[in-house]
Design a protein around this motif. Structure first.
Motif, PDB file in Angstrom:
ATOM      1  N   MET A  85       0.835  -1.200   0.000  1.00  0.00           N
ATOM      2  CA  MET A  85       0.000   0.000   0.000  1.00  0.00           C
ATOM      3  C   MET A  85       0.872   1.254   0.000  1.00  0.00           C
ATOM      4  O   MET A  85       0.640   2.167  -0.743  1.00  0.00           O
ATOM      5  CB  MET A  85      -0.922  -0.029   1.221  1.00  0.00           C
ATOM      6  CG  MET A  85      -1.846   1.137   1.283  1.00  0.00           C
ATOM      7  SD  MET A  85      -3.150   0.957   0.073  1.00  0.00           S
ATOM      8  CE  MET A  85      -4.410   1.874   0.855  1.00  0.00           C
ATOM      9  N   ARG A  86       1.888   1.260   0.829  1.00  0.00           N
ATOM     10  CA  ARG A  86       2.757   2.429   0.921  1.00  0.00           C
ATOM     11  C   ARG A  86       3.520   2.642  -0.379  1.00  0.00           C
ATOM     12  O   ARG A  86       3.732   3.764  -0.815  1.00  0.00           O
ATOM     13  CB  ARG A  86       3.719   2.268   2.085  1.00  0.00           C
ATOM     14  CG  ARG A  86       4.575   3.474   2.299  1.00  0.00           C
ATOM     15  CD  ARG A  86       5.349   3.342   3.579  1.00  0.00           C
ATOM     16  NE  ARG A  86       6.200   4.515   3.700  1.00  0.00           N
ATOM     17  CZ  ARG A  86       7.373   4.524   4.250  1.00  0.00           C
ATOM     18  NH1 ARG A  86       7.850   3.405   4.767  1.00  0.00           N
ATOM     19  NH2 ARG A  86       8.078   5.607   4.321  1.00  0.00           N
ATOM     20  N   ASN A  87       3.948   1.549  -1.014  1.00  0.00           N
ATOM     21  CA  ASN A  87       4.678   1.653  -2.274  1.00  0.00           C
ATOM     22  C   ASN A  87       3.816   2.266  -3.369  1.00  0.00           C
ATOM     23  O   ASN A  87       4.333   2.954  -4.240  1.00  0.00           O
ATOM     24  CB  ASN A  87       5.204   0.290  -2.707  1.00  0.00           C
ATOM     25  CG  ASN A  87       6.349  -0.184  -1.833  1.00  0.00           C
ATOM     26  OD1 ASN A  87       7.013   0.614  -1.196  1.00  0.00           O
ATOM     27  ND2 ASN A  87       6.558  -1.489  -1.789  1.00  0.00           N
ATOM     28  N   LYS A  88       2.534   1.999  -3.353  1.00  0.00           N
ATOM     29  CA  LYS A  88       1.636   2.587  -4.341  1.00  0.00           C
ATOM     30  C   LYS A  88       1.582   4.102  -4.183  1.00  0.00           C
ATOM     31  O   LYS A  88       1.573   4.829  -5.168  1.00  0.00           O
ATOM     32  CB  LYS A  88       0.224   1.996  -4.219  1.00  0.00           C
ATOM     33  CG  LYS A  88       0.109   0.595  -4.734  1.00  0.00           C
ATOM     34  CD  LYS A  88      -1.317   0.111  -4.651  1.00  0.00           C
ATOM     35  CE  LYS A  88      -1.441  -1.312  -5.143  1.00  0.00           C
ATOM     36  NZ  LYS A  88      -2.827  -1.763  -5.159  1.00  0.00           N
ATOM     37  N   LYS A  89       1.545   4.569  -2.956  1.00  0.00           N
ATOM     38  CA  LYS A  89       1.520   6.006  -2.706  1.00  0.00           C
ATOM     39  C   LYS A  89       2.820   6.665  -3.156  1.00  0.00           C
ATOM     40  O   LYS A  89       2.812   7.736  -3.752  1.00  0.00           O
ATOM     41  CB  LYS A  89       1.260   6.296  -1.226  1.00  0.00           C
ATOM     42  CG  LYS A  89      -0.138   5.987  -0.781  1.00  0.00           C
ATOM     43  CD  LYS A  89      -0.326   6.278   0.688  1.00  0.00           C
ATOM     44  CE  LYS A  89      -1.717   5.877   1.129  1.00  0.00           C
ATOM     45  NZ  LYS A  89      -1.913   6.101   2.565  1.00  0.00           N
ATOM     46  N   VAL A  90       3.920   6.011  -2.865  1.00  0.00           N
ATOM     47  CA  VAL A  90       5.228   6.539  -3.257  1.00  0.00           C
ATOM     48  C   VAL A  90       5.324   6.577  -4.777  1.00  0.00           C
ATOM     49  O   VAL A  90       5.771   7.579  -5.360  1.00  0.00           O
ATOM     50  CB  VAL A  90       6.370   5.705  -2.644  1.00  0.00           C
ATOM     51  CG1 VAL A  90       7.719   6.095  -3.239  1.00  0.00           C
ATOM     52  CG2 VAL A  90       6.384   5.850  -1.134  1.00  0.00           C
TER      53      VAL A  90
ATOM     54  N   TYR B 177       1.088  -0.407 -10.798  1.00  0.00           N
ATOM     55  CA  TYR B 177       0.906  -0.132  -9.371  1.00  0.00           C
ATOM     56  C   TYR B 177       1.059  -1.384  -8.585  1.00  0.00           C
ATOM     57  O   TYR B 177       0.721  -2.387  -8.648  1.00  0.00           O
ATOM     58  CB  TYR B 177      -0.465   0.500  -9.081  1.00  0.00           C
ATOM     59  CG  TYR B 177      -0.480   1.982  -9.375  1.00  0.00           C
ATOM     60  CD1 TYR B 177      -1.246   2.472 -10.387  1.00  0.00           C
ATOM     61  CD2 TYR B 177       0.307   2.857  -8.649  1.00  0.00           C
ATOM     62  CE1 TYR B 177      -1.257   3.827 -10.668  1.00  0.00           C
ATOM     63  CE2 TYR B 177       0.302   4.197  -8.925  1.00  0.00           C
ATOM     64  CZ  TYR B 177      -0.492   4.677  -9.934  1.00  0.00           C
ATOM     65  OH  TYR B 177      -0.505   6.019 -10.218  1.00  0.00           O
TER      66      TYR B 177
END
Length: 182
Positions: free
Chosen positions: A1-6, A182
């Motif tokens: 989830m965090r990687n998608k935001k980054v 993503y």
């Protein structure tokens, strides 16, 4: 989830940076603003067809470009809003196509998906053709009429977004699974 935001933030930042660089390049030829403009950075307005990160990226890129090239406040605000509206329109056109491809379905591309690709450049062309002429006429007080500015801005948008943007869309479409994941 965090990687998608980054990834979203990085893609938006890269798009904004490329928009600024392309605008600076074309401003050396006095084509980034004025009554006759072919802002090649507007070709990037097809990117929301592939990723929602392009929406804030294009908006910020246009905003920064307008600020850095010395545009007046009305151009900064309304020119950037025109690009934002165009990006949102392109994104909305691509919705079903993007969802189908993100689900890894092996369906053949339907006729409506092919039409969406042809229509992708239209929202930014329309938004800029309808908004920017009023800025040129009322804010800059350029000699001419609003229909004349609609013609000149419209032709510039057709060249930058319609032709160059459509070429870019077709090239990126071949590599979208590597670039816009993503």
């Amino acid at each position: 989830m965090r990687n998608k935001k980054v990834l979203f933030i990085v893609q938006a930042a890269v798009i904004a940076a490329v928009y600024v660089v392309l605008t600076y390049f074309i401003s050396a030829f006095n084509l980034a603003s004025g009554a006759i403009q072919v802002r090649i950075s507007e070709a990037l307005c097809i990117l929301p067809f592939f990723t929602p990160a392009a929406i804030p990226g294009l908006f910020l890129g246009c905003l920064l470009s307008n600020l850095l090239t010395g545009c007046i406040i009305w151009d900064v605000v309304f020119g950037s809003l025109a690009t934002l509206l165009g990006a949102l329109g392109t994104f909305l056109l691509s919705g079903p196509t993007r969802r189908r491809e993100s689900n890894d379905s092996r369906e053949r591309t339907s006729n409506s998906d092919k039409k969406r690709k042809w229509l992708a450049p239209l929202p930014p062309i329309a938004a800029n053709t309808l908004i920017v002429p009023f800025v040129l006429y009322y804010a800059y007080h350029f000699p001419g009429s609003i229909p004349y500015f609609m013609l000149t801005v419209g032709i510039g948008e057709i060249i930058s977004c319609g032709i160059l943007g459509f070429i870019l869309l077709n090239v990126l479409n071949r590599y979208k699974k590597y670039i816009f994941t993503y």
